[in-house]
Structure formats: structure tokens, C-alpha cells
Design a protein around this motif. Structure first.
Motif, PDB file in Angstrom:
ATOM      1  N   GLU A 244       0.561   2.274   1.695  1.00  0.00           N
ATOM      2  CA  GLU A 244       1.700   2.784   0.934  1.00  0.00           C
ATOM      3  C   GLU A 244       1.235   3.476  -0.356  1.00  0.00           C
ATOM      4  O   GLU A 244       1.719   4.549  -0.715  1.00  0.00           O
ATOM      5  CB  GLU A 244       2.668   1.643   0.605  1.00  0.00           C
ATOM      6  N   LEU A 245       0.267   2.842  -1.018  1.00  0.00           N
ATOM      7  CA  LEU A 245      -0.241   3.446  -2.267  1.00  0.00           C
ATOM      8  C   LEU A 245      -0.896   4.794  -1.983  1.00  0.00           C
ATOM      9  O   LEU A 245      -0.716   5.759  -2.734  1.00  0.00           O
ATOM     10  CB  LEU A 245      -1.240   2.498  -2.948  1.00  0.00           C
ATOM     11  N   ALA A 246      -1.646   4.867  -0.867  1.00  0.00           N
ATOM     12  CA  ALA A 246      -2.318   6.121  -0.511  1.00  0.00           C
ATOM     13  C   ALA A 246      -1.265   7.203  -0.260  1.00  0.00           C
ATOM     14  O   ALA A 246      -1.410   8.356  -0.699  1.00  0.00           O
ATOM     15  CB  ALA A 246      -3.200   5.913   0.713  1.00  0.00           C
ATOM     16  N   ALA A 247      -0.160   6.810   0.447  1.00  0.00           N
ATOM     17  CA  ALA A 247       0.910   7.768   0.736  1.00  0.00           C
ATOM     18  C   ALA A 247       1.573   8.239  -0.557  1.00  0.00           C
ATOM     19  O   ALA A 247       2.109   9.348  -0.625  1.00  0.00           O
ATOM     20  CB  ALA A 247       1.940   7.125   1.660  1.00  0.00           C
ATOM     21  N   MET A 248       1.526   7.390  -1.583  1.00  0.00           N
ATOM     22  CA  MET A 248       2.118   7.763  -2.873  1.00  0.00           C
ATOM     23  C   MET A 248       1.128   8.556  -3.729  1.00  0.00           C
ATOM     24  O   MET A 248       1.389   8.859  -4.896  1.00  0.00           O
ATOM     25  CB  MET A 248       2.516   6.488  -3.659  1.00  0.00           C
ATOM     26  N   GLY A 249      -0.063   8.825  -3.144  1.00  0.00           N
ATOM     27  CA  GLY A 249      -1.069   9.583  -3.899  1.00  0.00           C
ATOM     28  C   GLY A 249      -1.811   8.716  -4.907  1.00  0.00           C
ATOM     29  O   GLY A 249      -2.409   9.228  -5.857  1.00  0.00           O
ATOM     30  N   GLN A 250      -1.781   7.380  -4.710  1.00  0.00           N
ATOM     31  CA  GLN A 250      -2.506   6.475  -5.627  1.00  0.00           C
ATOM     32  C   GLN A 250      -3.423   5.556  -4.838  1.00  0.00           C
ATOM     33  O   GLN A 250      -3.221   4.342  -4.829  1.00  0.00           O
ATOM     34  CB  GLN A 250      -1.519   5.599  -6.411  1.00  0.00           C
ATOM     35  N   PRO A 251      -4.427   6.123  -4.125  1.00  0.00           N
ATOM     36  CA  PRO A 251      -5.278   5.260  -3.300  1.00  0.00           C
ATOM     37  C   PRO A 251      -5.930   4.154  -4.128  1.00  0.00           C
ATOM     38  O   PRO A 251      -6.294   4.374  -5.276  1.00  0.00           O
ATOM     39  CB  PRO A 251      -6.333   6.226  -2.748  1.00  0.00           C
ATOM     40  N   ALA A 252      -6.021   2.955  -3.521  1.00  0.00           N
ATOM     41  CA  ALA A 252      -6.611   1.811  -4.228  1.00  0.00           C
ATOM     42  C   ALA A 252      -8.085   2.090  -4.513  1.00  0.00           C
ATOM     43  O   ALA A 252      -8.798   2.593  -3.648  1.00  0.00           O
ATOM     44  CB  ALA A 252      -6.460   0.567  -3.367  1.00  0.00           C
ATOM     45  N   GLN A 253      -8.520   1.804  -5.706  1.00  0.00           N
ATOM     46  CA  GLN A 253      -9.935   1.980  -6.067  1.00  0.00           C
ATOM     47  C   GLN A 253     -10.670   0.691  -5.736  1.00  0.00           C
ATOM     48  O   GLN A 253     -10.147  -0.389  -5.986  1.00  0.00           O
ATOM     49  CB  GLN A 253     -10.080   2.258  -7.570  1.00  0.00           C
ATOM     50  N   ARG A 254     -11.871   0.828  -5.219  1.00  0.00           N
ATOM     51  CA  ARG A 254     -12.670  -0.366  -4.891  1.00  0.00           C
ATOM     52  C   ARG A 254     -12.867  -1.257  -6.106  1.00  0.00           C
ATOM     53  O   ARG A 254     -13.260  -0.779  -7.165  1.00  0.00           O
ATOM     54  CB  ARG A 254     -14.042   0.094  -4.414  1.00  0.00           C
ATOM     55  N   GLY A 255     -12.557  -2.535  -5.933  1.00  0.00           N
ATOM     56  CA  GLY A 255     -12.790  -3.498  -7.015  1.00  0.00           C
ATOM     57  C   GLY A 255     -11.726  -3.464  -8.098  1.00  0.00           C
ATOM     58  O   GLY A 255     -11.694  -4.327  -8.956  1.00  0.00           O
ATOM     59  N   ALA A 256     -10.836  -2.454  -8.055  1.00  0.00           N
ATOM     60  CA  ALA A 256      -9.813  -2.364  -9.105  1.00  0.00           C
ATOM     61  C   ALA A 256      -8.575  -3.158  -8.678  1.00  0.00           C
ATOM     62  O   ALA A 256      -8.359  -3.422  -7.498  1.00  0.00           O
ATOM     63  CB  ALA A 256      -9.438  -0.918  -9.351  1.00  0.00           C
ATOM     64  N   GLU A 257      -7.787  -3.515  -9.649  1.00  0.00           N
ATOM     65  CA  GLU A 257      -6.537  -4.248  -9.402  1.00  0.00           C
ATOM     66  C   GLU A 257      -5.600  -3.344  -8.590  1.00  0.00           C
ATOM     67  O   GLU A 257      -5.468  -2.158  -8.886  1.00  0.00           O
ATOM     68  CB  GLU A 257      -5.898  -4.560 -10.754  1.00  0.00           C
ATOM     69  N   VAL A 258      -4.981  -3.892  -7.539  1.00  0.00           N
ATOM     70  CA  VAL A 258      -4.026  -3.105  -6.764  1.00  0.00           C
ATOM     71  C   VAL A 258      -2.645  -3.323  -7.372  1.00  0.00           C
ATOM     72  O   VAL A 258      -2.189  -4.452  -7.511  1.00  0.00           O
ATOM     73  CB  VAL A 258      -4.047  -3.560  -5.278  1.00  0.00           C
ATOM     74  N   VAL A 259      -2.011  -2.233  -7.757  1.00  0.00           N
ATOM     75  CA  VAL A 259      -0.679  -2.353  -8.370  1.00  0.00           C
ATOM     76  C   VAL A 259       0.348  -2.374  -7.248  1.00  0.00           C
ATOM     77  O   VAL A 259       0.519  -1.379  -6.527  1.00  0.00           O
ATOM     78  CB  VAL A 259      -0.403  -1.169  -9.330  1.00  0.00           C
ATOM     79  N   TYR A 260       1.029  -3.505  -7.075  1.00  0.00           N
ATOM     80  CA  TYR A 260       1.981  -3.637  -5.972  1.00  0.00           C
ATOM     81  C   TYR A 260       3.132  -2.642  -6.160  1.00  0.00           C
ATOM     82  O   TYR A 260       3.775  -2.611  -7.206  1.00  0.00           O
ATOM     83  CB  TYR A 260       2.526  -5.069  -5.913  1.00  0.00           C
ATOM     84  N   PRO A 261       3.397  -1.806  -5.135  1.00  0.00           N
ATOM     85  CA  PRO A 261       4.412  -0.755  -5.320  1.00  0.00           C
ATOM     86  C   PRO A 261       5.861  -1.250  -5.266  1.00  0.00           C
ATOM     87  O   PRO A 261       6.783  -0.443  -5.395  1.00  0.00           O
ATOM     88  CB  PRO A 261       4.106   0.224  -4.175  1.00  0.00           C
ATOM     89  N   GLY A 262       6.073  -2.548  -5.054  1.00  0.00           N
ATOM     90  CA  GLY A 262       7.448  -3.075  -5.119  1.00  0.00           C
ATOM     91  C   GLY A 262       8.215  -2.942  -3.821  1.00  0.00           C
ATOM     92  O   GLY A 262       9.452  -3.033  -3.800  1.00  0.00           O
ATOM     93  N   THR A 263       7.484  -2.757  -2.703  1.00  0.00           N
ATOM     94  CA  THR A 263       8.105  -2.500  -1.403  1.00  0.00           C
ATOM     95  C   THR A 263       9.198  -3.518  -1.021  1.00  0.00           C
ATOM     96  O   THR A 263      10.258  -3.138  -0.532  1.00  0.00           O
ATOM     97  CB  THR A 263       6.999  -2.536  -0.306  1.00  0.00           C
ATOM     98  N   CYS A 264       8.940  -4.794  -1.226  1.00  0.00           N
ATOM     99  CA  CYS A 264       9.882  -5.842  -0.758  1.00  0.00           C
ATOM    100  C   CYS A 264      10.841  -6.304  -1.861  1.00  0.00           C
ATOM    101  O   CYS A 264      11.549  -7.290  -1.669  1.00  0.00           O
ATOM    102  CB  CYS A 264       9.101  -7.049  -0.230  1.00  0.00           C
ATOM    103  N   ARG A 265      10.836  -5.595  -2.966  1.00  0.00           N
ATOM    104  CA  ARG A 265      11.645  -6.051  -4.109  1.00  0.00           C
ATOM    105  C   ARG A 265      13.117  -6.211  -3.719  1.00  0.00           C
ATOM    106  O   ARG A 265      13.809  -7.085  -4.218  1.00  0.00           O
ATOM    107  CB  ARG A 265      11.495  -5.039  -5.248  1.00  0.00           C
ATOM    108  N   ASN A 266      13.589  -5.343  -2.821  1.00  0.00           N
ATOM    109  CA  ASN A 266      15.017  -5.414  -2.465  1.00  0.00           C
ATOM    110  C   ASN A 266      15.240  -5.928  -1.053  1.00  0.00           C
ATOM    111  O   ASN A 266      16.271  -5.671  -0.441  1.00  0.00           O
ATOM    112  CB  ASN A 266      15.667  -4.048  -2.654  1.00  0.00           C
ATOM    113  N   GLY A 267      14.262  -6.642  -0.512  1.00  0.00           N
ATOM    114  CA  GLY A 267      14.455  -7.225   0.816  1.00  0.00           C
ATOM    115  C   GLY A 267      13.220  -7.057   1.684  1.00  0.00           C
ATOM    116  O   GLY A 267      12.395  -6.171   1.453  1.00  0.00           O
ATOM    117  N   LEU A 268      13.129  -7.930   2.702  1.00  0.00           N
ATOM    118  CA  LEU A 268      11.924  -7.964   3.540  1.00  0.00           C
ATOM    119  C   LEU A 268      11.957  -6.945   4.670  1.00  0.00           C
ATOM    120  O   LEU A 268      10.940  -6.734   5.341  1.00  0.00           O
ATOM    121  CB  LEU A 268      11.787  -9.365   4.146  1.00  0.00           C
TER     122      LEU A 268
END
Ligand code: GLU
Length: 292
Positions: A109-133
Motif C-alpha cells: 500500500e505504501l509503495a502504491a502511495m509512492g512511499q516505498p518502505a526504506q530498509r531498516g526504517a520505521e514503517v508509517v502505517y497508512p491507516g488502512t483499517c482505521r475505519n473497519g477491517l
């Protein structure tokens, strides 16, 4: 009587090494310098990281160096009810929600948002399930961080610190679906339940502090005073850690071991001839350096 309560909170993934001793010694010295109490809390929440015999070995090493806790150590693995109460309070306040995302899904999801996870860096949760599973099974409970997550805090050694939790980490995990409580929740609940007034720990943990303060505010518990100690680096300039193969500390020559740890803390040399005498002198030096 001082109201100071400090703690050393080792994860029993192995014996103490030269790096973890620096944090243990600093927290002991700070408690003694303040005339306070010093507790040891065994952070054995993460089953797979807990090594058989490590808890006993860490306590034996501390004892051999004269670093004896003022109360019987507690184990996080026996305090699940406290963490469950805190999670319930957050759920009641609509501050926690179930999340069904796998790590891979988050990264996709982060990659699709143009924010690919960096190795070893903190992954910022995009809030996908915030409004339901969306029909997915729950895998974790996450904190609904909300707005007002910009935390400014002061470290006694590092000075002014600041982190916007939503921006830096996003809604972080409180409990994983396979059971274990997350470090952030357990440490905040325990520091509050044990009345910890001063946290002295390694600088590698400084980055967690804003998250912990945010959680303290949401749970309505006090924020301790923080001091993060310098890290001990190996010959390659990497932090000494069990995963980097740091050798277990040989505590037979307690005085030499204590003197080495004190060097990392910038404490001056001394004339002590026994570990007990050394500890007393070091606490006096610490008092001058850090409390007056
Ligand atoms: N259990 C953590 C560790 O061994 C320390 C946690 C803390 O001091 O807040 O790295």
C-alpha cells in the motif's frame, strides 16, 4: 524520603554485555544519587526473543556488580491483566482499533502511495483499517493516534526533543493478534503502575519516547523524566548488542567492569579499592554531574 523511583528493564534475550551494563549502571547511579529506589523489570513479553536462563544470568551479573534491586523484580509475562485493562480503556475511548493488514500488505500500500518502505526504517502505517477491517481477520490492535500528536519532550542529556507521532510512525501496534503485548503499551503501563519517576535507558530507545508520552497522555498517567545514555560501539562503529554478537559480560573482576562502564558515561576516575566503595564514589560523582 525521596519519591524517586527508577528502573532497569532488560529484555532477557541474553546475558548483560558491555552496552547493556552502561544503561543498568546509569539507572542505578541516578537512583542512588537521588536517594531513590531502583527496580528491575524483566521485559520477557516477546517469547521468541527470550533466551532460556538469560533472566537468571542477568540478575546474577547485576548482583555480582553490587547492583541489587530494592524490590523483587517483576516480569512482564505475568502482567497481562494490566495491559488488557489499558487496552480496554483505549477501546472504550475509541482510541484503539483492530487491524487486519499483514506487513506485506502495508508495504504494498505504501509503495502504491509512492512511499516505498526504506530498509531498516520505521514503517508509517497508512491507516488502512482505521475505519473497519473490510472483512479481513484482525491481526493486531492499533492505537488511533488522532491529531495533536506532536510531542515535545526534554532529555536530560540530549536536550530538547520533538516528534510528530502520526507523521513519524502512524497508528502503532498495541497488541499482536498472536497474543504478545507491544513494547510501547507494556512499558507505559508498567512505568505508571510501578510509579517510575525517572527513566534512564540507552539512547537507542530515545526514538520511542514520543510514542510513549503520547500514550501516557491518552491513558491519563504521568510522564517520567528521561535520560538516554550513550551507546557503546564496537570496533566497526556499530552499537553493541546481542544480535551483533556482543559477548556476555564476565563479572568476575567487578571493579574493572564497573570502571569500564563508567568511562562510557564520562565519569571521572577514582581511588576505590572495592566495588561497593567504587559504587558509592560513582554515585557521588553522578550526583554532581546530573542532579545539582
Ligand atoms: N526492554 C528494553 C531493552 O532491553 C528496554 C526498555 C526500556 O528501558 O524502556 O532494550
Amino acid at each position: 524520603m525521596s519519591t524517586y523511583v527508577g528502573r532497569f528493564a532488560p529484555t532477557p534475550s541474553g546475558a548483560l554485555h558491555a552496552g547493556s551494563l552502561v544503561a543498568a549502571l546509569a539507572s542505578w547511579l541516578d537512583a542512588r544519587a537521588h536517594g531513590g529506589r531502583w527496580l528491575v523489570r524483566i521485559e520477557d513479553m516477546d517469547g521468541p526473543r527470550t533466551a532460556p536462563g538469560a533472566e537468571a544470568e542477568v540478575l546474577r551479573q547485576l548482583q555480582a556488580l553490587g547492583l541489587v534491586p530494592d524490590e523483587t523484580p517483576v516480569r512482564q509475562s505475568e502482567r497481562g491483566a494490566l495491559y488488557a485493562n489499558a487496552l480496554q480503556a483505549l477501546r472504550d475511548a475509541d482510541r484503539a482499533y483492530p487491524c487486519g493488514c499483514t506487513r506485506r500488505e502495508i508495504e504494498t500500500e505504501l509503495a502504491a502511495m509512492g512511499q516505498p518502505a526504506q530498509r531498516g526504517a520505521e514503517v508509517v502505517y497508512p491507516g488502512t483499517c482505521r475505519n473497519g477491517l473490510n472483512g479481513k481477520p484482525a491481526r493486531a490492535w492499533r492505537l488511533r493516534c488522532g491529531d495533536q500528536t506532536n510531542v515535545a519532550w526534554h532529555d536530560r542529556r540530549l536536550g530538547a526533543q520533538q516528534q510528530d507521532v502520526t507523521h513519524a510512525v502512524g497508528d502503532f501496534v498495541l497488541q499482536r493478534a498472536d497474543g504478545p503485548w507491544a513494547y510501547q503499551l507494556a512499558v507505559v503501563v508498567d512505568d505508571a503502575a510501578q510509579g517510575i519517576t525517572h527513566v534512564v535507558r540507552g539512547e537507542d530507545l530515545a526514538d520511542n519516547t514520543a510514542r510513549q508520552i503520547h500514550l501516557q497522555r491518552l491513558l491519563g498517567v504521568p510522564t517520567p523524566i528521561y535520560l538516554h545514555t550513550p551507546l557503546v560501539l564496537d570496533a566497526r562503529g556499530q552499537k553493541l548488542s546481542k544480535s551483533n554478537g556482543a559477548p556476555a559480560l564476565d563479572v568476575r573482576d567487578a571493579l574493572t567492569v564497573l570502571r569500564k562502564a563508567a568511562l562510557a558515561l564520562g565519569l571521572a576516575a577514582d581511588s576505590a579499592t572495592t566495588p561497593a566503595q567504587w559504587l558509592q564514589q560513582a554515585a557521588a560523582a553522578w550526583r554532581v554531574r546530573w542532579t545539582v
